[in-house]
Enzyme design. Structure first.
Site, PDB file in Angstrom:
ATOM      1  CB  THR A 193      -0.891   0.131   1.472  1.00 48.73           C
ATOM      2  OG1 THR A 193      -1.576  -1.119   1.313  1.00 48.73           O
ATOM      3  CG2 THR A 193      -1.716   1.159   1.618  1.00 48.73           C
ATOM      4  NE  ARG A 221      -8.381  -8.075   3.345  1.00 51.25           N
ATOM      5  CZ  ARG A 221      -7.316  -7.349   3.274  1.00 51.25           C
ATOM      6  NH1 ARG A 221      -7.007  -6.541   2.248  1.00 51.25           N
ATOM      7  NH2 ARG A 221      -6.512  -7.336   4.130  1.00 51.25           N
ATOM      8  CB  VAL A 222     -12.599  -3.677   3.734  1.00 52.07           C
ATOM      9  CG1 VAL A 222     -12.122  -2.432   4.071  1.00 52.07           C
ATOM     10  CG2 VAL A 222     -13.503  -3.480   2.537  1.00 52.07           C
ATOM     11  CG  ASP A 224      -4.096  -1.973   6.894  1.00 51.64           C
ATOM     12  OD1 ASP A 224      -4.320  -2.598   5.820  1.00 51.64           O
ATOM     13  OD2 ASP A 224      -3.232  -1.530   7.296  1.00 51.64           O
ATOM     14  CB  THR A 244       2.267  -0.961   3.976  1.00 57.14           C
ATOM     15  OG1 THR A 244       2.199  -1.862   3.015  1.00 57.14           O
ATOM     16  CG2 THR A 244       3.606  -0.964   4.713  1.00 57.14           C
ATOM     17  N   GLY A 245       0.826  -3.906   4.731  1.00 63.52           N
ATOM     18  CA  GLY A 245       1.061  -5.073   5.199  1.00 63.52           C
ATOM     19  C   GLY A 245      -0.359  -5.984   5.219  1.00 63.52           C
ATOM     20  CB  VAL A 246      -1.168  -9.048   6.640  1.00 62.86           C
ATOM     21  CG1 VAL A 246      -2.742  -9.956   6.785  1.00 62.86           C
ATOM     22  CG2 VAL A 246      -0.348  -9.857   5.596  1.00 62.86           C
ATOM     23  N   GLY A 247      -3.554  -6.548   6.593  1.00 64.41           N
ATOM     24  CA  GLY A 247      -4.558  -5.340   7.067  1.00 64.41           C
ATOM     25  C   GLY A 247      -5.274  -6.018   8.236  1.00 64.41           C
TER      26      GLY A 247
HETATM   27  N1  ASP Z   1      -2.604  -3.162   4.097  1.00 66.21           N
HETATM   28  C1  ASP Z   1      -3.224  -3.642   2.960  1.00 66.21           C
HETATM   29  C2  ASP Z   1      -4.239  -4.451   3.006  1.00 66.21           C
HETATM   30  O1  ASP Z   1      -4.342  -5.236   3.913  1.00 66.21           O
HETATM   31  C3  ASP Z   1      -2.058  -4.378   1.793  1.00 66.21           C
HETATM   32  C4  ASP Z   1      -0.736  -3.993   1.961  1.00 66.21           C
HETATM   33  O2  ASP Z   1      -0.516  -2.909   2.276  1.00 66.21           O
HETATM   34  O3  ASP Z   1       0.172  -4.645   1.584  1.00 66.21           O
HETATM   35  O4  ASP Z   1      -5.248  -4.445   2.249  1.00 66.21           O
END
Ligand code: ASP
Length: 340
Positions: A193, A221-222, A224, A244-247
């Site tokens: 992100t 799916r939504v 963070d 950023t990462g697994v929301g």
């Molecule tokens: N944070 C984002 C989500 O979970 C994805 C990401 O930043 O890699 O949708």
């Protein structure tokens, strides 16, 4: 998308991309930069910051800067994790999430929005033109069209191809750090992100966050990124944070709000980000080992810092002194899956 490996290759070959050769990879230090300043997640933050800087250097408002800045990766046809070229969900639908927050605590957000290429600008319109904070799905698209935005098909031929490949196994398994994974066969099913934070010359802070979310996610799916307090939070008295990462893990810990509150208690941006990462580890140690989450923060003085679960996270910084600064984030674990 630009990545570090590509950069090294280009530099070695004496490529004519003068802008790339100016990038400076620096050690992460909490630097009290002079205002204005803009910081953002990942290597693609360098180009986004540059756009934001055009507003900041003229004495413009941080809010305008962050909107303009993140529109760059949103428009980038090579970027499959943000905006128009983002990978679709498992049903082949490109659904975009974004949010924005200003120095007055105003905020706007869209989630699971289809057919509009610039979710960040819709999020801003939600903030400025409606009494609401968040619009989702068809309602968000309808609102965007009413506001004069173009309804368009977003699934690019390349994204379609990747989705078709994915359907052969239909396995949902997010891979860490797209920049390390992108060149691997089958390593494109990813996420990342852009989260951007800016302080303008008046000392006002704004932030923006935009993504296509996890590739091949369940429809609806939504993560963070469009959730105020999770993917982004700004408090003009204290600072701002983004993730950023697994929301899912960020939402569980209301990550960005937590980082800002920790800074309010006196922690440096990096320490506040580290503490937020540690909460994720503490609550879900088994999950934490396998996923990436990174936080990026700035305080009112313009000191910035970041911390991630895994190696491989990077962030970009731009102020009057340094236009192309790219900083590798510190992390809790080594990314064992990293390219060898
Ligand atoms: N944070 C984002 C989500 O979970 C994805 C990401 O930043 O890699 O949708």
């Amino acid at each position: 998308m630009f990545n570090r490996r590509k950069f090294i290759k280009l530099s070695a070959a004496g490529a004519s991309l003068a802008t790339l050769s100016k990038y400076v990879v620096a050690k992460p230090l909490p630097v009290a930069g002079k205002l204005p300043i803009v910081i953002s997640t990942w290597d693609f933050g360098v180009a986004a910051n540059k756009e934001a800087w055009k507003t900041l250097e003229k004495g413009g408002r941080a809010l305008d800067a962050v909107e303009a800045g993140v529109r760059i990766p949103e428009a980038d046809m090579k970027n499959h994790t943000v905006g128009r070229a983002g990978y679709p969900d498992r049903d082949g639908r490109v659904t975009l999430d974004a949010c924005i927050m200003d120095e007055f605590g105003n905020c706007g957000s869209v989630a699971a929005m289809e057919n509009i290429a610039h979710p960040i600008s819709v999020a801003r319109l939600v903030m400025e033109k409606t009494p609401h904070v968040m619009l989702v799905g068809d309602g968000a698209t309808q609102f965007a069209v009413e506001q004069g935005m173009k309804r368009e098909k977003l699934l690019t031929p390349e994204s379609y191809k990747e989705w078709q490949k994915w359907l052969r196994k239909a396995e949902y398994s997010p891979v860490m750090n797209i920049e390390n994974q992108q060149k691997r066969p089958g390593g494109k099913y990813n996420h990342d992100t852009i989260g951007m934070l800016a302080i303008d010359s008046k000392g006002n802070i704004s932030g923006a966050c935009t993504t296509s979310g996890m590739a091949f996610k369940m429809h609806g799916r939504v993560g963070d990124s469009p959730i105020i307090g999770a993917g982004l939070y700004v408090d003009n008295e204290v600072g701002g944070a983004t993730s950023t990462g697994v929301g899912e893990e960020v939402i569980r810990n209301v990550g960005s709000f937590l980082v800002v509150e920790l800074m309010r208690q006196g922690l440096s941006p990096e320490d506040a980000c580290r503490e937020a990462v540690n909460r994720i580890i503490k609550k879900k140690p088994e999950i934490a080992k396998k996923i990436q989450v990174g936080f990026l923060a700035i305080n009112k003085k313009g000191e910035y810092g970041a911390y991630a679960l895994q190696e491989g996270f990077s962030y970009a910084v731009c102020d009057a002194k340094q236009q192309d600064l790219l900083i590798p984030g510190k992390s809790a674990y080594k990314d064992e899956k990293k390219d060898k």
